[in-house]
Structure formats: structure tokens, C-alpha cells
Design a protein around this motif. Structure first.
Motif, PDB file in Angstrom:
ATOM      1  N   ARG A   1       0.841  -1.187   0.000  1.00  0.00           N
ATOM      2  CA  ARG A   1       0.000   0.000   0.000  1.00  0.00           C
ATOM      3  C   ARG A   1       0.881   1.243   0.000  1.00  0.00           C
ATOM      4  N   SER A   2       0.386   2.328  -0.528  1.00  0.00           N
ATOM      5  CA  SER A   2       1.078   3.608  -0.469  1.00  0.00           C
ATOM      6  C   SER A   2       0.850   4.266   0.891  1.00  0.00           C
ATOM      7  N   VAL A   3       1.805   5.049   1.319  1.00  0.00           N
ATOM      8  CA  VAL A   3       1.640   5.799   2.558  1.00  0.00           C
ATOM      9  C   VAL A   3       0.480   6.785   2.446  1.00  0.00           C
ATOM     10  N   PHE A   4       0.111   7.166   1.224  1.00  0.00           N
ATOM     11  CA  PHE A   4      -1.000   8.096   1.034  1.00  0.00           C
ATOM     12  C   PHE A   4      -2.354   7.396   0.976  1.00  0.00           C
ATOM     13  N   ASP A   5      -2.356   6.059   0.983  1.00  0.00           N
ATOM     14  CA  ASP A   5      -3.601   5.300   1.068  1.00  0.00           C
ATOM     15  C   ASP A   5      -4.087   5.258   2.517  1.00  0.00           C
ATOM     16  N   ARG A   6      -5.302   4.795   2.685  1.00  0.00           N
ATOM     17  CA  ARG A   6      -5.819   4.581   4.021  1.00  0.00           C
ATOM     18  C   ARG A   6      -5.005   3.473   4.705  1.00  0.00           C
ATOM     19  N   LEU A   7      -4.552   3.727   5.933  1.00  0.00           N
ATOM     20  CA  LEU A   7      -3.717   2.768   6.646  1.00  0.00           C
ATOM     21  C   LEU A   7      -4.304   2.471   8.031  1.00  0.00           C
ATOM     22  N   PRO A   8      -3.999   1.299   8.566  1.00  0.00           N
ATOM     23  CA  PRO A   8      -4.464   0.978   9.923  1.00  0.00           C
ATOM     24  C   PRO A   8      -3.856   1.933  10.954  1.00  0.00           C
ATOM     25  N   GLY A   9      -4.606   2.229  11.982  1.00  0.00           N
ATOM     26  CA  GLY A   9      -4.087   2.984  13.118  1.00  0.00           C
ATOM     27  C   GLY A   9      -3.741   4.425  12.833  1.00  0.00           C
ATOM     28  N   GLU A  10      -4.393   5.044  11.865  1.00  0.00           N
ATOM     29  CA  GLU A  10      -4.054   6.432  11.543  1.00  0.00           C
ATOM     30  C   GLU A  10      -4.246   7.326  12.774  1.00  0.00           C
ATOM     31  N   GLY A  11      -3.232   8.146  13.038  1.00  0.00           N
ATOM     32  CA  GLY A  11      -3.261   9.048  14.185  1.00  0.00           C
ATOM     33  C   GLY A  11      -2.881   8.401  15.494  1.00  0.00           C
ATOM     34  N   ARG A  12      -2.453   7.128  15.466  1.00  0.00           N
ATOM     35  CA  ARG A  12      -2.140   6.434  16.715  1.00  0.00           C
ATOM     36  C   ARG A  12      -0.746   5.789  16.740  1.00  0.00           C
ATOM     37  N   TRP A  13       0.006   5.861  15.658  1.00  0.00           N
ATOM     38  CA  TRP A  13       1.338   5.266  15.654  1.00  0.00           C
ATOM     39  C   TRP A  13       2.284   6.075  16.531  1.00  0.00           C
ATOM     40  N   GLY A  14       3.010   5.379  17.383  1.00  0.00           N
ATOM     41  CA  GLY A  14       3.922   6.068  18.293  1.00  0.00           C
ATOM     42  C   GLY A  14       5.205   6.505  17.630  1.00  0.00           C
ATOM     43  N   THR A  15       5.682   5.694  16.675  1.00  0.00           N
ATOM     44  CA  THR A  15       6.944   5.984  15.993  1.00  0.00           C
ATOM     45  C   THR A  15       6.798   5.685  14.512  1.00  0.00           C
ATOM     46  N   GLY A  16       7.397   6.522  13.686  1.00  0.00           N
ATOM     47  CA  GLY A  16       7.468   6.276  12.255  1.00  0.00           C
ATOM     48  C   GLY A  16       8.916   6.186  11.815  1.00  0.00           C
ATOM     49  N   LEU A  17       9.167   5.382  10.802  1.00  0.00           N
ATOM     50  CA  LEU A  17      10.508   5.258  10.229  1.00  0.00           C
ATOM     51  C   LEU A  17      10.469   5.679   8.758  1.00  0.00           C
TER      52      LEU A  17
ATOM     53  N   ALA B   1       2.708  13.064   9.606  1.00  0.00           N
ATOM     54  CA  ALA B   1       2.212  13.709  10.823  1.00  0.00           C
ATOM     55  C   ALA B   1       0.779  13.284  11.125  1.00  0.00           C
ATOM     56  N   GLU B   2      -0.017  13.064  10.085  1.00  0.00           N
ATOM     57  CA  GLU B   2      -1.393  12.588  10.278  1.00  0.00           C
ATOM     58  C   GLU B   2      -1.417  11.162  10.823  1.00  0.00           C
ATOM     59  N   LEU B   3      -0.441  10.363  10.436  1.00  0.00           N
ATOM     60  CA  LEU B   3      -0.423   8.958  10.837  1.00  0.00           C
ATOM     61  C   LEU B   3       0.043   8.770  12.280  1.00  0.00           C
ATOM     62  N   LEU B   4       0.898   9.680  12.763  1.00  0.00           N
ATOM     63  CA  LEU B   4       1.479   9.537  14.092  1.00  0.00           C
ATOM     64  C   LEU B   4       0.553  10.103  15.168  1.00  0.00           C
ATOM     65  N   ALA B   5       0.737   9.609  16.377  1.00  0.00           N
ATOM     66  CA  ALA B   5      -0.003  10.119  17.533  1.00  0.00           C
ATOM     67  C   ALA B   5       0.467  11.532  17.875  1.00  0.00           C
ATOM     68  N   TRP B   6      -0.268  12.212  18.734  1.00  0.00           N
ATOM     69  CA  TRP B   6       0.059  13.603  19.073  1.00  0.00           C
ATOM     70  C   TRP B   6       1.450  13.732  19.683  1.00  0.00           C
ATOM     71  N   ASP B   7       1.932  12.674  20.340  1.00  0.00           N
ATOM     72  CA  ASP B   7       3.269  12.686  20.937  1.00  0.00           C
ATOM     73  C   ASP B   7       4.225  11.766  20.167  1.00  0.00           C
ATOM     74  N   GLY B   8       3.925  11.513  18.897  1.00  0.00           N
ATOM     75  CA  GLY B   8       4.727  10.588  18.105  1.00  0.00           C
ATOM     76  C   GLY B   8       6.073  11.164  17.698  1.00  0.00           C
ATOM     77  N   ARG B   9       6.936  10.271  17.288  1.00  0.00           N
ATOM     78  CA  ARG B   9       8.262  10.651  16.803  1.00  0.00           C
ATOM     79  C   ARG B   9       8.499  10.007  15.437  1.00  0.00           C
ATOM     80  N   LEU B  10       9.189  10.738  14.573  1.00  0.00           N
ATOM     81  CA  LEU B  10       9.596  10.227  13.274  1.00  0.00           C
ATOM     82  C   LEU B  10      11.111  10.139  13.258  1.00  0.00           C
ATOM     83  N   LEU B  11      11.627   8.947  12.961  1.00  0.00           N
ATOM     84  CA  LEU B  11      13.061   8.724  12.815  1.00  0.00           C
ATOM     85  C   LEU B  11      13.347   8.648  11.327  1.00  0.00           C
ATOM     86  N   VAL B  12      14.115   9.602  10.830  1.00  0.00           N
ATOM     87  CA  VAL B  12      14.288   9.738   9.385  1.00  0.00           C
ATOM     88  C   VAL B  12      15.769   9.775   9.042  1.00  0.00           C
TER      89      VAL B  12
END
Length: 231
Positions: free
Chosen positions: A115-131, A151-162
Motif C-alpha cells: 500500500r502507499s503511505v497516502f492510502d488509508r492505513l491501519p491505526g491512523e493518528g495512533r502510531w507512536g513511531t514512524g521510520l 504527521a497525520e499517521l502519528l499520535a500527538w506525541d509521536g516521533r519520526l526517525l528519518v
């Protein structure tokens, strides 16, 4: 590494081209991005992506595992990172548009969706960490659009490791995949950003840079979501 764009007609080599899929199936290159501006080729590290996590990967995995939160690996490729996180007991999911990459990830015991990251994904707005590793900040050629989506996919206190480019670059380009036999795939947009450029873009997309580190010539940033906690 994988390639996405918002609109389906330009999902590009993730669906229409067999060069990346063939390399993932064999675990071998060579494979390059050939620049359409005539400035040469950018090597792609197929063998590293298909191997066990190396020392630099482990620094990334340690940061993600240290948070102990569900992790979304965007452009998971053949799955070395998402699989390693799951082996550590961390809930994790990979997403990639290349079916061969998802198949390989699942074969390693990992969880992944084609799936594309721009498609609908499970847990939108609730992921704690993104890579976003292996140059995947370049997905779609528009880092701002990608970061706003993450930013939409991560939780309000989420972190992105890039992972960013080791050099201070800031470019949008058009590339084609090229294999060792000189075969070329269709053209698609990509982007390359170093740490300073990535930080500038991230700050316009709901993130704040809270950390950075280097390992074996690779450069990483930790970005925090800037969003109010839910009431």
C-alpha cells in the motif's frame, strides 16, 4: 526504499517496473537512480537492504525500540527493519508499494501491507513511531507532502526517525531506475535532503527536530510531532 506519489497514475516503478522487484527477489544489485538532468547516477544499496540490519541500522532500531510504541516503517522495502523490531517484541507494520518487497518481508516473519503511505492505513493518528529510512524522505519528490501525511499517521506525541543525505543537499529531481544490464524504468519524481534542509521542511509540516546522530557515514534525525494532546 520505495517510491510513492499521491495520485495513482504516477505511482511509477513501484507497480509498473520490474527492475526493483527483480533486485529485491534476488537480493542483489547493481541498481541505480539515473538522473534525468544528466548529472549521473545515484547507487541504490540493494544488498544492504536485503541483509540483516547493520551497525547503523541498529542505532535506528534501538531508538525505536527504546520508545516501546507501535512503529510504522514507511517504504519498508524487503523488511529488515520492521522484522527486526517485531523480533524485539515491538508491534510494527511495514508499508510498501512493491509487492515483491512485501512478500519478502512477510517471508521473513514480518508484517507488511502492499500500500502507499497516502492510502488509508491501519491505526491512523495512533502510531507512536514512524521510520523513513534508506532515503525514503524522497518518496514522491515532495518531502513536505510526505511529512504532512506522516504527521497525520502519528499520535500527538509521536516521533519520526528519518534518514537524510550525509551531504547538505536540497534537491527535487526526476529519476529512472537502471539495472546492471542498462535497462531503464519509467521516470518518476524523487527528492534528496540533507539534515538542514530536512529540518527546515519538517518545521513547516508539524514537526520539531529533537535529536540527530551519525553512524557509519549515515545521518539520522529524530522529529517530534507538534500537536496538542487530545482532550
Amino acid at each position: 526504499m520505495s517510491a510513492y506519489l499521491v495520485t495513482a497514475p504516477v505511482l511509477g516503478w513501484g507497480r509498473a517496473d520490474d527492475l526493483f522487484a527483480a533486485a529485491i527477489r534476488t537480493g542483489r544489485g547493481p541498481l541505480w537512480f539515473r538522473r534525468e538532468d544528466g548529472r549521473g547516477r545515484i547507487p541504490l544499496h540493494v544488498e544492504r537492504w536485503c541483509a540483516a540490519p547493520d551497525r547503523a541500522d541498529l542505532t535506528l532500531l534501538d531508538r525505536a525500540a527504546g520508545r516501546g510504541l507501535p512503529t510504522l516503517d514507511i517504504g519498508c522495502g524487503p523488511g529488515r527493519l520492521v522484522t527486526a523490531l517485531q523480533r524485539r517484541g515491538l508491534p510494527a507494520l511495514g508499508v510498501d508499494v512493491t509487492r515483491a518487497a512485501v512478500t519478502r518481508t512477510i517471508g521473513l516473519g514480518g508484517s507488511a501491507l502492499c500500500r502507499s503511505v497516502f492510502d488509508r492505513l491501519p491505526g491512523e493518528g495512533r502510531w507512536g513511531t514512524g521510520l523513513l529510512a534508506d532515503g525514503n524522505l524522497g518518496i514522491g519528490g515532495d518531502p513536505a507532502a510526505l511529512l504532512r501525511r506522516v504527521a497525520e499517521l502519528l499520535a500527538w506525541d509521536g516521533r519520526l526517525l528519518v534518514e537524510v543525505e550525509p551531504a547538505e543537499v536540497d534537491e527535487r529531481l526526476t529519476v529512472r531506475l537502471e539495472d546492471g544490464r542498462g535497462r531503464l524504468g519509467p521516470a518518476f519524481p524523487w527528492a534528496r535532503l540533507g539534515a538542514s534542509a530536512a529540518t527546515r521542511v519538517a518545521e513547516t509540516c508539524g514537526f520539531t527536530a529533537v535529536g540527530d546522530w551519525r553512524s557509519d557515514g549515515r545521518v539520522f534525525l529524530e522529529l517530534a510531532v507538534q500537536r496538542a494532546a487530545p482532550a
